[in-house]
Design a protein around this motif. Structure first.
Motif, PDB file in Angstrom:
ATOM      1  N   SER A 184      18.379  -5.254   7.379  1.00 49.02           N
ATOM      2  CA  SER A 184      18.092  -4.283   6.329  1.00 49.02           C
ATOM      3  C   SER A 184      17.332  -4.934   5.178  1.00 49.02           C
ATOM      4  CB  SER A 184      19.394  -3.666   5.807  1.00 49.02           C
ATOM      5  OG  SER A 184      20.261  -4.668   5.324  1.00 49.02           O
ATOM      6  N   GLY A 185      16.409  -4.182   4.617  1.00 47.16           N
ATOM      7  CA  GLY A 185      15.630  -4.665   3.490  1.00 47.16           C
ATOM      8  C   GLY A 185      14.506  -5.617   3.869  1.00 47.16           C
ATOM      9  N   PHE A 186      14.155  -5.698   5.170  1.00 46.49           N
ATOM     10  CA  PHE A 186      13.128  -6.661   5.574  1.00 46.49           C
ATOM     11  C   PHE A 186      11.769  -6.304   4.973  1.00 46.49           C
ATOM     12  CE2 PHE A 186       9.903  -8.259   8.643  1.00 46.49           C
ATOM     13  CZ  PHE A 186      10.172  -9.611   8.511  1.00 46.49           C
ATOM     14  N   ALA A 187      11.412  -5.027   4.973  1.00 50.21           N
ATOM     15  CA  ALA A 187      10.118  -4.628   4.408  1.00 50.21           C
ATOM     16  C   ALA A 187      10.053  -4.966   2.917  1.00 50.21           C
ATOM     17  CB  ALA A 187       9.883  -3.136   4.636  1.00 50.21           C
ATOM     18  N   GLN A 188      11.141  -4.725   2.219  1.00 46.18           N
ATOM     19  CA  GLN A 188      11.171  -5.060   0.790  1.00 46.18           C
ATOM     20  C   GLN A 188      11.051  -6.570   0.597  1.00 46.18           C
ATOM     21  OE1 GLN A 188      14.631  -3.583  -1.190  1.00 46.18           O
ATOM     22  NE2 GLN A 188      14.037  -4.376  -3.216  1.00 46.18           N
ATOM     23  N   HIS A 189      11.700  -7.326   1.480  1.00 41.01           N
ATOM     24  CA  HIS A 189      11.605  -8.785   1.412  1.00 41.01           C
ATOM     25  C   HIS A 189      10.166  -9.243   1.601  1.00 41.01           C
ATOM     26  CE1 HIS A 189      12.702 -13.007   2.015  1.00 41.01           C
ATOM     27  NE2 HIS A 189      11.893 -12.991   3.060  1.00 41.01           N
ATOM     28  N   VAL A 190       9.478  -8.662   2.589  1.00 38.77           N
ATOM     29  CA  VAL A 190       8.083  -9.020   2.844  1.00 38.77           C
ATOM     30  C   VAL A 190       7.214  -8.668   1.642  1.00 38.77           C
ATOM     31  CG1 VAL A 190       6.064  -8.506   4.276  1.00 38.77           C
ATOM     32  CG2 VAL A 190       8.302  -8.859   5.348  1.00 38.77           C
ATOM     33  N   ALA A 191       7.482  -7.520   1.036  1.00 41.59           N
ATOM     34  CA  ALA A 191       6.695  -7.100  -0.129  1.00 41.59           C
ATOM     35  C   ALA A 191       6.843  -8.076  -1.286  1.00 41.59           C
ATOM     36  CB  ALA A 191       7.112  -5.697  -0.559  1.00 41.59           C
ATOM     37  N   GLY A 192       7.982  -8.745  -1.378  1.00 38.86           N
ATOM     38  CA  GLY A 192       8.213  -9.663  -2.485  1.00 38.86           C
ATOM     39  C   GLY A 192       7.771 -11.083  -2.238  1.00 38.86           C
ATOM     40  N   VAL A 193       7.171 -11.352  -1.091  1.00 42.66           N
ATOM     41  CA  VAL A 193       6.703 -12.708  -0.792  1.00 42.66           C
ATOM     42  C   VAL A 193       5.540 -13.056  -1.720  1.00 42.66           C
ATOM     43  CG1 VAL A 193       5.518 -14.120   0.942  1.00 42.66           C
ATOM     44  CG2 VAL A 193       7.464 -12.692   1.603  1.00 42.66           C
ATOM     45  N   PRO A 194       5.503 -14.247  -2.281  1.00 43.47           N
ATOM     46  CA  PRO A 194       4.378 -14.623  -3.164  1.00 43.47           C
ATOM     47  C   PRO A 194       3.049 -14.566  -2.421  1.00 43.47           C
ATOM     48  CG  PRO A 194       6.167 -16.221  -3.317  1.00 43.47           C
ATOM     49  CD  PRO A 194       6.507 -15.319  -2.174  1.00 43.47           C
ATOM     50  N   ASP A 195       1.998 -14.239  -3.138  1.00 41.05           N
ATOM     51  CA  ASP A 195       0.661 -14.254  -2.555  1.00 41.05           C
ATOM     52  C   ASP A 195       0.246 -15.690  -2.276  1.00 41.05           C
ATOM     53  OD1 ASP A 195       0.448 -11.506  -2.724  1.00 41.05           O
ATOM     54  OD2 ASP A 195      -0.454 -11.563  -4.725  1.00 41.05           O
ATOM     55  N   GLY A 196      -0.436 -15.884  -1.158  1.00 39.44           N
ATOM     56  CA  GLY A 196      -0.899 -17.225  -0.801  1.00 39.44           C
ATOM     57  C   GLY A 196       0.039 -17.894   0.182  1.00 39.44           C
ATOM     58  N   THR A 197      -0.535 -18.600   1.127  1.00 36.49           N
ATOM     59  CA  THR A 197       0.258 -19.194   2.200  1.00 36.49           C
ATOM     60  C   THR A 197       1.190 -20.283   1.691  1.00 36.49           C
ATOM     61  OG1 THR A 197      -1.569 -18.761   3.718  1.00 36.49           O
ATOM     62  CG2 THR A 197       0.113 -20.299   4.457  1.00 36.49           C
ATOM     63  N   VAL A 198       0.664 -21.223   0.923  1.00 37.71           N
ATOM     64  CA  VAL A 198       1.491 -22.342   0.466  1.00 37.71           C
ATOM     65  C   VAL A 198       2.578 -21.876  -0.501  1.00 37.71           C
ATOM     66  CG1 VAL A 198       1.482 -24.564  -0.722  1.00 37.71           C
ATOM     67  CG2 VAL A 198      -0.337 -24.016   0.903  1.00 37.71           C
ATOM     68  N   PRO A 199       2.290 -20.998  -1.458  1.00 39.31           N
ATOM     69  CA  PRO A 199       3.390 -20.493  -2.299  1.00 39.31           C
ATOM     70  C   PRO A 199       4.472 -19.784  -1.481  1.00 39.31           C
ATOM     71  CG  PRO A 199       1.291 -20.045  -3.343  1.00 39.31           C
ATOM     72  CD  PRO A 199       0.973 -20.559  -1.976  1.00 39.31           C
ATOM     73  N   ALA A 200       4.058 -19.026  -0.465  1.00 41.97           N
ATOM     74  CA  ALA A 200       5.043 -18.343   0.381  1.00 41.97           C
ATOM     75  C   ALA A 200       5.908 -19.356   1.121  1.00 41.97           C
ATOM     76  CB  ALA A 200       4.338 -17.420   1.356  1.00 41.97           C
ATOM     77  N   LEU A 201       5.281 -20.391   1.664  1.00 41.43           N
ATOM     78  CA  LEU A 201       6.025 -21.434   2.364  1.00 41.43           C
ATOM     79  C   LEU A 201       6.952 -22.177   1.408  1.00 41.43           C
ATOM     80  CD1 LEU A 201       3.422 -23.077   4.785  1.00 41.43           C
ATOM     81  CD2 LEU A 201       5.639 -22.121   5.434  1.00 41.43           C
ATOM     82  N   ALA A 202       6.447 -22.503   0.233  1.00 41.35           N
ATOM     83  CA  ALA A 202       7.235 -23.273  -0.727  1.00 41.35           C
ATOM     84  C   ALA A 202       8.482 -22.505  -1.149  1.00 41.35           C
ATOM     85  CB  ALA A 202       6.384 -23.622  -1.936  1.00 41.35           C
ATOM     86  N   ARG A 203       8.344 -21.191  -1.393  1.00 35.62           N
ATOM     87  CA  ARG A 203       9.517 -20.412  -1.780  1.00 35.62           C
ATOM     88  C   ARG A 203      10.519 -20.343  -0.633  1.00 35.62           C
ATOM     89  NH1 ARG A 203      10.115 -13.987  -2.969  1.00 35.62           N
ATOM     90  NH2 ARG A 203      10.451 -14.018  -0.708  1.00 35.62           N
ATOM     91  N   ALA A 204      10.001 -20.159   0.591  1.00 34.12           N
ATOM     92  CA  ALA A 204      10.890 -20.014   1.744  1.00 34.12           C
ATOM     93  C   ALA A 204      11.698 -21.285   1.985  1.00 34.12           C
ATOM     94  CB  ALA A 204      10.075 -19.656   2.991  1.00 34.12           C
ATOM     95  N   VAL A 205      11.043 -22.444   1.973  1.00 35.53           N
ATOM     96  CA  VAL A 205      11.784 -23.682   2.275  1.00 35.53           C
ATOM     97  C   VAL A 205      12.749 -24.025   1.147  1.00 35.53           C
ATOM     98  CG1 VAL A 205       9.971 -24.557   3.801  1.00 35.53           C
ATOM     99  CG2 VAL A 205       9.955 -25.178   1.363  1.00 35.53           C
ATOM    100  N   ALA A 206      12.411 -23.613  -0.080  1.00 32.80           N
ATOM    101  CA  ALA A 206      13.345 -23.846  -1.186  1.00 32.80           C
ATOM    102  C   ALA A 206      14.607 -23.011  -0.978  1.00 32.80           C
ATOM    103  CB  ALA A 206      12.683 -23.500  -2.511  1.00 32.80           C
ATOM    104  N   ARG A 207      14.433 -21.755  -0.579  1.00 31.02           N
ATOM    105  CA  ARG A 207      15.596 -20.895  -0.355  1.00 31.02           C
ATOM    106  C   ARG A 207      16.376 -21.317   0.891  1.00 31.02           C
ATOM    107  NH1 ARG A 207      13.782 -14.672  -1.890  1.00 31.02           N
ATOM    108  NH2 ARG A 207      13.381 -15.076  -4.115  1.00 31.02           N
ATOM    109  N   LEU A 208      15.676 -21.949   1.845  1.00 29.52           N
ATOM    110  CA  LEU A 208      16.352 -22.428   3.047  1.00 29.52           C
ATOM    111  C   LEU A 208      17.097 -23.737   2.797  1.00 29.52           C
ATOM    112  CD1 LEU A 208      13.585 -21.699   5.716  1.00 29.52           C
ATOM    113  CD2 LEU A 208      15.751 -20.493   5.441  1.00 29.52           C
TER     114      LEU A 208
END
Length: 808
Positions: A184-208
């Motif tokens: 649940s909430g996957f679409a909202q999660h995708v919408a909140g991903v930072p723009d740009g590949t490296v910022p998106a990766l950086a946020r994800a690995v920090a949360r992981l």
């Protein structure tokens, strides 16, 4: 005092470096239209087999060697001796290898303990929830990627423009499947991903909760979990770098898959937090080889040493007496192992027939545009960039070209009508019975399978006279063909005519980028028949007799039929004994088919081999390069008449004609590397079929014109199908790493390795084995790594060598 401040890398820089390092470990996947063999261990060339095994086992659960019983069977059969085992044991790391031969044999009797793969976050969530998240993620990524990467198969494709990550986010916002499945909430999660590949990766690995030291290992596992899609993205990067640019698709795919993990952790974190923390910590530690991995690597090395002993014995046998004087026919074939059988058959028909081997693109790196087509086909090894542009020379000019294009467009429109969502069902109802005859003909092996019959190619733009002469001289010298020309010199490219085979291009010429080799052969024949070029060659000391004619041909490796392009020659220049040459080629084909039929399951006898190429239900029309285990660069008389059983790449090379050893350097850095890709693709498809093979041919579905799925879902599959390496009862390919045998002074070989670190790494880490032949063509020296050699004749001693200064 001036204080020097060393800045630490930012989080984004650390993430980017780890993503790029992990991406380099992924092999590229060429699309089906031009598929070529690729070394699946390409990213591990800098480490030995046991180290690569530790890394791949931890990331993907893959083995890099055969099961222990495979080695036990070879030892029990006497194929592998105690000497082989002892010599292999001596090369293993002392800290991890068994203490002695008895300990090795005892270890061989036990089953190896597999290195446990680290669980993915998706698999942990699947255990916690009972939902197959790894399978669902694979299906959803494939559903998007098949359209995004489509190369002409899909009727509807997404709009171009934007990064892969940006386009996926737009698509994922409207995909309800993850939320229906429980995320649940996957679409909202995708919408909140930072723009740009490296910022998106950086946020994800920090949360992981991944530490910097864990990133490369984690990213490597993530990319492996994407199967062929990651490999296709790696291909895009490969092509971009070959052109001097870059491509971010691989990073985008990594970000897409990491965003899934980020969303899953947010959903199931409370249930898996402790287990995931342990996995994250494991990613931060190095992958350490186990004693079992080292034992398996030793056993693999011992089997390869046994094969090398057999090869040495074959090369040491007395050479059959060949013809003397001017040959009646010379035939240059691709070094492809399938040519060895045909060459041996052809030479047996007349002592005046001599053959030689050379890379199938014949030294002409072409970007070719076929008749009535705007598609540019790179007909050269994928390691190289095209140096020449060619197109088909049509005698009728623009009118014929326009007519052919209209017919092709009509055919494409008809095909789209048959497959369209609305009309496809009505089409089957109305026109289905009309296809009954075609289906019956295909089922009875009477389908169409013909050699290419395009008009001859031409350079576009053409080369000036000096460049043409320089190209011709360089190619002839690289072929060691500078004297004793026959009246007819056949230049035979090769291809395979098969039907209903998605991997058909993989049976074509790897040196021609997965296309047939007739374009390069025909263009070279034109070049060498040019009177102005002949005059220029003579001025450089290469005198081609006035009565010598270069004739292009195409060897069909499936049927062993040879097509001659005699019509490319003016009537006055066509060989007077053309009928006799055709007779020789037909007879050689009969002999070769008879030999190959012994290996093909269900072939019976040679007369049925050709029919297999037209049978749409035949899963093994030929064995391709299965069985390859050696590469030999030496004069043909070193191997002529010896039964190498279609297992050796044979490259013509006479080091005495190689001033400065430029040809030797070319052989080691191009044909040898291409052969290693072929050998290791077959090796990987046997030892790790789940990771590096494409599964069962009977279940393949072509996707996007790029590759195949096994069934109607899952990830894109790369590598060879099971039917290409196994006959249903036993392996048709024995997984042995390639043995490279060069007849050249050791000092010259060493100097080439010193200049090319990437090639040297293949030998230092024993992804390839290297041998030097002596003045009698016998295996005399083994490359021991670190630019050292050991004698194969005198344990611990050094055999005499030809002084380098004698030929420089």
């Amino acid at each position: 005092m001036i204080e020097i401040v060393h800045s630490l890398p930012t989080a984004h820089e650390t993430v980017m470096a780890a993503a790029d390092a992990a991406g380099r470990r992924i092999p590229p996947l060429w699309p089906l239209a031009s598929s070529v063999a690729v070394n699946p261990f390409l990213g591990h060339a800098g480490e030995p087999l046991w180290a690569a095994g530790a890394r791949l086992a931890r990331a993907g659960g893959a083995a890099v060697t055969m099961p222990r019983r495979w080695y036990r069977d070879r030892v029990a059969a006497g194929l592998v001796t105690d000497e082989d085992l002892r010599d292999a044991l001596a090369q293993a790391p002392a800290a991890l290898r068994p203490a002695d031969l008895d300990a090795l044999k005892a270890a061989m009797q036990a089953e190896a303990r597999p290195v446990p793969a680290l669980p993915t976050l998706a698999s942990l969530c699947a255990e916690a929830s009972g939902i197959d998240w790894p399978g669902l993620i694979a299906d959803r990524i494939t559903a998007w990627a098949a359209g995004h990467f489509d190369e002409g198969q899909a009727l509807w494709t997404p709009p171009p423009g934007g990064s892969a990550l940006a386009l996926w986010r737009t698509w994922a916002l409207h995909d309800l499947t993850p939320e229906i499945a429980g995320l649940s909430g996957f679409a909202q999660h995708v919408a909140g991903v930072p723009d740009g590949t490296v910022p998106a990766l950086a946020r994800a690995v920090a949360r992981l909760g991944l530490a910097p030291d864990a990133l490369e290992s984690y990213f490597h596992q993530v990319l492996l979990s994407l199967g062929g899609w990651a490999q296709y993205a790696r291909y895009r990067l490969w092509q971009a770098e070959l052109a001097g640019t870059s491509d971010g698709t691989l990073r985008d795919l990594l970000a897409i898959r990491t965003i899934w993990d980020e969303a899953l952790l947010a959903r199931y974190g409370d249930q898996i937090v402790e287990r995931w923390a342990a996995v994250a910590a494991a990613h931060a530690s190095p992958a350490v080889p186990t004693p079992d991995l080292v034992v398996d690597a030793v056993l693999q090395d011992a089997c390869e040493r046994a094969g090398q002993r057999a090869l040495a014995a074959t090369l040491a046998t007395a050479a059959p007496q060949g013809g003397t004087g001017r040959p009646v026919l010379q035939a240059a074939f691709c070094i492809d192992v399938r040519s060895e059988v045909f060459r041996r058959a052809l030479e047996s028909l007349d002592p005046g027939i001599r053959t030689l081997g050379f890379a199938g693109f014949f030294g002409l790196g072409l970007a070719h545009r076929r008749f009535a087509s705007d598609v540019v086909e790179n007909r050269l090894p994928v390691l190289l960039k095209p140096a020449l542009r060619t197109c088909t020379a049509c005698p009728e000019g623009e009118i014929a070209d326009r007519s052919a294009r209209i017919v092709a467009r009509a055919g494409r429109a008809w095909g789209r009508f048959r497959q369209a969502a609305v009309s496809s069902f009505a089409f089957v109802e109305a026109a289905g019975p009309l296809y009954l005859g075609k289906l019956l003909a295909a089922s009875l092996g009477r389908g169409q399978a013909a050699a290419p019959e395009d008009p001859p190619p031409r350079l576009d733009p053409s080369l000036d006279s000096a460049s043409r002469v320089a190209s011709a001289a360089g190619i002839l010298r690289a072929m060691s063909l500078t004297a004793e020309f026959a009246p007819v010199v056949l230049l035979a490219g090769h291809g395979a005519t098969v039907v209903n085979n998605p991997h058909a291009s993989a049976l074509h010429c790897g040196a021609c980028g997965g296309y047939t080799g007739e374009v390069n052969a025909r263009l070279l024949a034109q070049l060498l028949n040019d009177p102005a070029v002949r005059t220029g060659l003579a001025e450089q000391g290469v005198v081609v007799p006035s009565d010598t004619v270069f004739l292009a041909a195409l060897h069909d490796t499936t049927t062993d039929a040879v097509t001659l392009y005699a019509d490319d020659l003016p009537v006055t220049r066509r060989p007077p004994d053309l009928a006799r040459i055709r007779g020789w080629l037909a007879a050689a084909g009969t002999i070769a088919r008879g030999e190959r039929a012994l290996r093909l399951p269900g072939a019976g006898e040679g007369g049925r081999v050709a029919r297999r190429s037209r049978d749409w239900a035949e899963t093994r029309p030929e064995w391709g390069l299965a069985g390859c285990h050696a590469f030999i660069a030496a004069p043909r008389h070193r191997t002529a008449g010896r039964a190498l059983d279609g297992r050796a790449f044979l490259h013509e090379y006479d080091w005495r004609q190689d001033n400065g050893f430029a040809v030797l350097e070319l052989i080691l850095t191009a044909p040898v590397v291409v052969a290693s890709w072929i050998s290791l693709q077959y090796y990987g498809s046997v030892v790790a079929p789940d990771l590096f093979g494409s599964g069962n041919k009977l279940l393949h579905n072509v996707t996007g014109g790029i590759g195949v799925l096994e069934g109607n879902g899952g990830l894109l599959r790369a590598g060879l199908p099971g039917q290409s390496v196994h006959d249903g009862a036993a392996y048709a390919h024995e997984p042995l790493r390639l043995s490279v045998c060069l007849e050249a002074p050791r000092e010259a070989i060493t100097e080439v390795l010193r200049r090319h670190a990437e090639v040297r790494a293949l030998f230092d880490n024993r992804w390839l084995h290297l041998f030097a032949l002596d003045q009698d063509g016998r295996i005399a020296w083994r490359y021991a790594g670190d630019l050292r050699w050991t004698s194969t004749r005198q344990p611990g001693g050094v055999a005499p060598d030809v002084p380098l200064k004698a030929v420089v």
